[in-house]
Design a protein around this motif. Structure first.
Motif, mmCIF file in Angstrom:
data_model
loop_
_atom_site.group_PDB
_atom_site.id
_atom_site.type_symbol
_atom_site.label_atom_id
_atom_site.label_comp_id
_atom_site.label_asym_id
_atom_site.label_seq_id
_atom_site.Cartn_x
_atom_site.Cartn_y
_atom_site.Cartn_z
ATOM 1 N N ALA A 190 0.844 -1.198 0.000
ATOM 2 C CA ALA A 190 0.000 0.000 0.000
ATOM 3 C C ALA A 190 0.875 1.243 0.000
ATOM 4 C CB ALA A 190 -0.923 -0.003 1.217
ATOM 5 N N ALA A 191 1.961 1.199 0.782
ATOM 6 C CA ALA A 191 2.866 2.348 0.834
ATOM 7 C C ALA A 191 3.551 2.556 -0.513
ATOM 8 C CB ALA A 191 3.901 2.153 1.936
ATOM 9 N N ALA A 192 3.879 1.440 -1.173
ATOM 10 C CA ALA A 192 4.519 1.550 -2.495
ATOM 11 C C ALA A 192 3.573 2.224 -3.480
ATOM 12 C CB ALA A 192 4.923 0.173 -3.002
ATOM 13 N N ILE A 193 2.308 1.823 -3.433
ATOM 14 C CA ILE A 193 1.323 2.432 -4.322
ATOM 15 C C ILE A 193 1.085 3.886 -3.925
ATOM 16 C CG2 ILE A 193 -1.104 2.378 -5.004
ATOM 17 C CD1 ILE A 193 -0.953 -0.634 -4.940
ATOM 18 N N ASP A 194 1.196 4.157 -2.628
ATOM 19 C CA ASP A 194 1.026 5.522 -2.131
ATOM 20 C C ASP A 194 2.219 6.414 -2.468
ATOM 21 O OD1 ASP A 194 -1.436 6.057 -1.113
ATOM 22 O OD2 ASP A 194 -0.996 5.451 0.939
ATOM 23 N N GLY A 195 3.130 5.892 -3.255
ATOM 24 C CA GLY A 195 4.206 6.739 -3.754
ATOM 25 C C GLY A 195 5.425 6.836 -2.865
ATOM 26 N N ALA A 196 5.560 5.918 -1.892
ATOM 27 C CA ALA A 196 6.737 5.970 -1.037
ATOM 28 C C ALA A 196 7.835 5.105 -1.650
ATOM 29 C CB ALA A 196 6.389 5.489 0.364
ATOM 30 N N ASN B 103 3.703 12.046 0.264
ATOM 31 C CA ASN B 103 4.796 11.458 -0.517
ATOM 32 C C ASN B 103 4.951 12.146 -1.856
ATOM 33 O OD1 ASN B 103 5.398 9.598 1.428
ATOM 34 N ND2 ASN B 103 4.101 7.999 0.545
ATOM 35 N N ARG B 104 3.874 12.719 -2.343
ATOM 36 C CA ARG B 104 3.942 13.373 -3.645
ATOM 37 C C ARG B 104 4.142 14.881 -3.518
ATOM 38 N NH1 ARG B 104 1.362 8.784 -4.342
ATOM 39 N NH2 ARG B 104 1.511 7.732 -6.350
ATOM 40 N N GLY B 105 4.382 15.312 -2.291
ATOM 41 C CA GLY B 105 4.687 16.719 -2.093
ATOM 42 C C GLY B 105 3.526 17.661 -2.349
ATOM 43 N N THR B 106 2.307 17.188 -2.095
ATOM 44 C CA THR B 106 1.141 18.057 -2.241
ATOM 45 C C THR B 106 1.185 19.134 -1.146
ATOM 46 O OG1 THR B 106 0.005 16.043 -2.853
ATOM 47 C CG2 THR B 106 -1.372 17.967 -2.511
ATOM 48 N N PRO B 107 0.812 20.377 -1.474
ATOM 49 C CA PRO B 107 0.809 21.432 -0.442
ATOM 50 C C PRO B 107 -0.102 21.081 0.734
ATOM 51 C CG PRO B 107 0.446 22.358 -2.623
ATOM 52 C CD PRO B 107 0.430 20.886 -2.781
ATOM 53 N N LYS B 108 0.307 21.499 1.916
ATOM 54 C CA LYS B 108 -0.390 21.134 3.146
ATOM 55 C C LYS B 108 -1.874 21.480 3.125
ATOM 56 C CE LYS B 108 1.885 20.473 7.481
ATOM 57 N NZ LYS B 108 2.894 20.847 8.374
ATOM 58 N N GLU B 110 -3.857 21.832 0.674
ATOM 59 C CA GLU B 110 -4.624 21.010 -0.241
ATOM 60 C C GLU B 110 -4.827 19.606 0.342
ATOM 61 O OE1 GLU B 110 -3.168 20.754 -4.244
ATOM 62 O OE2 GLU B 110 -4.770 19.342 -4.754
ATOM 63 N N ILE B 111 -3.776 19.081 1.002
ATOM 64 C CA ILE B 111 -3.900 17.776 1.657
ATOM 65 C C ILE B 111 -5.056 17.836 2.639
ATOM 66 C CG2 ILE B 111 -2.827 16.179 3.293
ATOM 67 C CD1 ILE B 111 -0.143 16.802 2.085
ATOM 68 N N ASP B 112 -5.050 18.884 3.460
ATOM 69 C CA ASP B 112 -6.069 19.012 4.484
ATOM 70 C C ASP B 112 -7.465 19.056 3.850
ATOM 71 O OD1 ASP B 112 -6.443 19.391 7.396
ATOM 72 O OD2 ASP B 112 -7.513 21.175 6.698
ATOM 73 N N ALA B 113 -7.594 19.846 2.792
ATOM 74 C CA ALA B 113 -8.903 19.981 2.140
ATOM 75 C C ALA B 113 -9.363 18.639 1.583
ATOM 76 C CB ALA B 113 -8.812 21.015 1.020
ATOM 77 N N ARG B 114 -8.428 17.946 0.917
ATOM 78 C CA ARG B 114 -8.817 16.686 0.279
ATOM 79 C C ARG B 114 -9.157 15.619 1.310
ATOM 80 N NH1 ARG B 114 -5.424 14.750 -4.800
ATOM 81 N NH2 ARG B 114 -4.622 16.735 -5.587
ATOM 82 N N VAL B 115 -8.354 15.536 2.390
ATOM 83 C CA VAL B 115 -8.613 14.524 3.406
ATOM 84 C C VAL B 115 -9.962 14.784 4.061
ATOM 85 C CG1 VAL B 115 -7.882 13.650 5.661
ATOM 86 C CG2 VAL B 115 -6.200 13.973 3.850
ATOM 87 N N VAL B 150 -8.532 10.184 -1.967
ATOM 88 C CA VAL B 150 -7.860 11.486 -1.807
ATOM 89 C C VAL B 150 -6.811 11.700 -2.885
ATOM 90 C CG1 VAL B 150 -8.161 11.787 0.676
ATOM 91 C CG2 VAL B 150 -6.168 10.548 -0.164
ATOM 92 N N ARG B 151 -6.268 10.601 -3.388
ATOM 93 C CA ARG B 151 -5.202 10.738 -4.369
ATOM 94 C C ARG B 151 -5.731 11.142 -5.732
ATOM 95 N NH1 ARG B 151 -2.105 6.199 -4.022
ATOM 96 N NH2 ARG B 151 -1.927 6.573 -6.241
ATOM 97 N N LYS B 152 -7.038 11.020 -5.958
ATOM 98 C CA LYS B 152 -7.636 11.276 -7.273
ATOM 99 C C LYS B 152 -6.864 10.556 -8.384
ATOM 100 C CE LYS B 152 -9.706 15.553 -5.839
ATOM 101 N NZ LYS B 152 -9.784 16.996 -5.942
ATOM 102 N N PRO B 153 -6.779 9.249 -8.283
ATOM 103 C CA PRO B 153 -5.994 8.505 -9.261
ATOM 104 C C PRO B 153 -6.776 8.304 -10.547
ATOM 105 C CG PRO B 153 -7.006 6.990 -7.749
ATOM 106 C CD PRO B 153 -7.438 8.355 -7.325
ATOM 107 N N GLN B 154 -6.100 7.773 -11.568
ATOM 108 C CA GLN B 154 -6.777 7.472 -12.822
ATOM 109 C C GLN B 154 -7.552 6.181 -12.735
ATOM 110 O OE1 GLN B 154 -3.842 7.740 -15.993
ATOM 111 N NE2 GLN B 154 -4.629 9.796 -16.319
#
Lengths: 293, 354
Positions: A190-196, B103-108, B110-115, B150-154
């Protein structure tokens, strides 16, 4: 389910406990009591007269700069051994945790050093690090380092730290490996998929989940470095050169057996006993609370 | 959003075990695809290959236009919900959901809003500060979903996400997953062994067996026109009845001495061929005994409330019929009429539909 065992005969439970209690009393409480008694006595060098001196032995110890130096040596030694044996063991465990060919054999080999007696471990390392014979010493000399643990206190310290850590790595490795295998694979995935990335996964997921194991091992390793490295130190340096590798336990032996100061040596033992009790209390307290989560 | 395209995807393990033997299909952008099959059919392996958790031995996996065979899971822009939830036990619910964004460096901000948005949608707002250990199974499942959205993936990947929940919660979460997927419109691939979940959730259903695709289509298509005996037997509860029969040349089959009319066009000039006649329990009607009806010797009855399942034997072969409660006798022998349009014929050897 009734968890408490119920005995019909009142004497039976005591009879069953008796051997353990006898062993504890004879081999632990009695010598401990002897040590406490001895720490209040001063004996002359020939053992002809004994004088009760209350806390004089302790006062003497705490006003002796040599004792603080030994304490500092012990702290440096224990920290070095703990950090080194834990970090190397963790590295090996992380490697062994991956699915690789021959993993079982590899793991078994890593466990072997634990079965080597401390003095033998010391001798092994002496051969490798001996300034005139040792292969490592020769290599160091070629690199321009004047390796001489017989004269250089720092070198001697490095030498005993290496030997002591090496012996403890196996034990730590086993615990770390078990700890790693207890982490669900899907959490890592899960962490790997989460980009870690692997490095970040290690710091943010694996290491925190290992923290109960790590904490347990820190305490065990400190206790080991304090009390069980006597054989290694005795075989390698005998506490020298110039007491550079003299730990608290070694000093008990050196002062009591070699120096003939039984009272002072007993007082040191009592202090060490207090340290062990303290460490054990910390361990129980935190292990039961389960660190982090 | 993106489509997912699999072309001849294979998985061969060390030692030569073939878990997936050349699977090809396409999941349209925004649609919900369910991979279903018995355990060991390779469906989870396939999902894990799409996720990047297993290497791909052959073929290609595309997400959108991009071939992702050699791309790390982190860079495939997917999110996955695991069977055991795989929440990070040492982090709060909030941190569990925020981890991927951090992990993807999203601004704080925005993280808060999305979570908080995800927590609101999934109804886990009161638990944001708790550790997963302090949550119930259903709540953990929601957090796992939250972590995905939250990640809004494809692409969303689900690996049997409901199998650890109790029956009631499973039905409830099933509906919620469907609703969530509809409202977000994210392409989803969902693995399950539960045919009810598969039927209810999917826009596109992929039935797998022994590492291969048996049939692909909408749930209705697969239910109405199963391409193989396996699909016919796997989908539908209670399962389809299979009765040995012999093909005739007059648009019918012989079951024993009886002539049973079957759907038009089946067979065609291959009289005498042994076949399996498939009829769903709800497609059998209780009728007066007449030529062309099948006799069912009743063994026992299962009560489902509004309907009953009558189990018994037709010429010694186990069969089930579903009737409205009280509409038929529950002992003795029943005469069952067969609607020709509701029959399915399969070749016994290959299992293919005729």
């Amino acid at each position: 389910m009734e968890k408490r065992a119920v005995f019909g005969n009142r004497a039976l439970p005591y009879a069953l406990l008796a051997p353990q209690i006898a062993i504890t009393l004879i081999f632990f409480y009695w010598p401990a009591a002897q040590a406490v008694r001895q720490s209040f006595l001063v004996e002359d060098a020939f053992g002809l007269s004994t004088e009760f001196v209350w806390f004089e032995n302790y006062i003497h110890l705490f006003t002796d700069p040599g004792y603080y130096r030994t304490l500092w040596t012990t702290v440096v030694f224990s920290t070095a051994v703990t950090v080194m044996s834990l970090s190397v063991a963790l590295l090996l465990a992380v490697m062994a945790d991956r699915e690789i060919k021959g993993a079982t054999g590899y793991r078994t080999l890593l466990i072997w050093p634990y079965a080597v007696a401390p003095a033998v471990a010391g001798v092994l390392w002496i051969f490798m690090l001996d300034p005139s014979l040792g292969i490592i010493a020769q290599g160091l000399r070629r690199l321009g380092i004047d390796w001489n643990p017989r004269l250089n206190g720092t070198h001697a310290m490095i030498q005993v730290v290496l030997a002591s850590s090496w012996k403890q790595i196996s034990y730590n490795f086993l615990f770390f490996l078990a700890g790693l295998q207890a982490i669900p694979k899907s959490v890592i995935e899960a962490a790997a998929i989460d980009g870690a990335r692997p490095w970040r996964r290690f710091w943010t997921i694996i290491l925190p989940l290992l923290s109960p194991t790590t904490f347990f091992l820190v305490v065990v390793n400190i206790v080991y470095a304090f009390f069980e490295t006597f054989g290694t130190i005795d075989a390698m340096t005998g506490g020298g050169p110039a007491k550079a590798t003299e730990t608290l336990v070694y000093k008990v032996y050196a002062d009591g057996r070699l120096g003939g100061d039984l009272g002072g040596s007993a007082a040191q033992s009592v202090i060490l006993m207090a340290i062990v009790i303290g460490l054990t209390a910390i361990q129980f307290r935190f292990i039961e609370r389960k660190v982090t989560y | 959003m993106a489509s997912v395209t699999l072309t001849d995807v294979r998985k061969v393990y060390h030692g030569g075990v073939e878990a997936v033997r050349g699977v090809s299909f396409e999941v349209a952008d925004g649609s919900f695809c369910v991979l279903v099959g018995p355990s060991g059919c390779g469906k989870s392996t396939l999902l894990r290959m799409i996720a990047g958790l297993e290497t791909i031995s052959g073929g290609t996996v595309r997400i959108g236009e991009r071939v992702v065979n050699a791309i790390e899971p982190a860079d495939r822009d997917i999110a996955m919900v695991f069977q055991n939830y795989a929440l990070y036990p040492h982090m709060s619910v909030y941190d569990n959901m925020a981890y991927g964004l951090r992990n993807r460096g999203t601004p704080k901000a925005e993280i808060d809003a999305r979570v908080r948005e995800a927590a609101r949608i999934l109804d886990v707002e009161p638990y944001l500060d708790r550790r997963p250990k302090a949550l119930s199974g259903g709540q953990r499942q929601r957090v796992a979903m939250g972590r995905a959205i939250v990640r809004k993936p494809q692409v969303f990947l689900f690996d049997e996400p409901l199998s650890n929940l109790d029956a009631k919660l499973r039905v409830q979460m099933r509906v919620e997953i469907k609703r969530l997927q509809r409202s977000l419109g994210v392409t989803s691939i969902y693995v399950t062994h539960d045919q009810v979940e598969a039927m209810t959730l999917s826009d596109q259903l992929v039935v797998m067996n022994a590492g291969q695709v048996e049939q692909i289509g909408t749930p209705t298509e697969l239910y109405r026109r199963p391409a193989t005996r396996f699909v016919a037997g796997f989908l539908g509860s209670p399962a389809m009845n299979f009765i040995p029969a012999v093909l005739r040349d007059d648009g019918a089959v012989s079951v024993g001495e009886r002539r049973v009319a079957v759907s038009a066009g089946a067979g065609g000039g291959r009289a005498g061929l042994p076949v399996e006649l498939g009829i769903r329990p709800e497609d059998l009607r209780v009728a007066a005994s007449a030529p062309g009806t099948l006799p069912l010797e009743i063994e026992f009855v299962e009560e489902l409330g509004a309907t009953q399942l009558i189990h018994g034997r037709i010429d010694g072969v186990a069969a089930t019929v579903q009737v409205a409660t009280g509409a038929a006798p529950t002992e003795g022998t029943l005469a069952l009429a067969v609607e020709p349009a509701a029959t399915h014929l399969f070749e016994p050897e290959s299992g293919r539909r005729l």
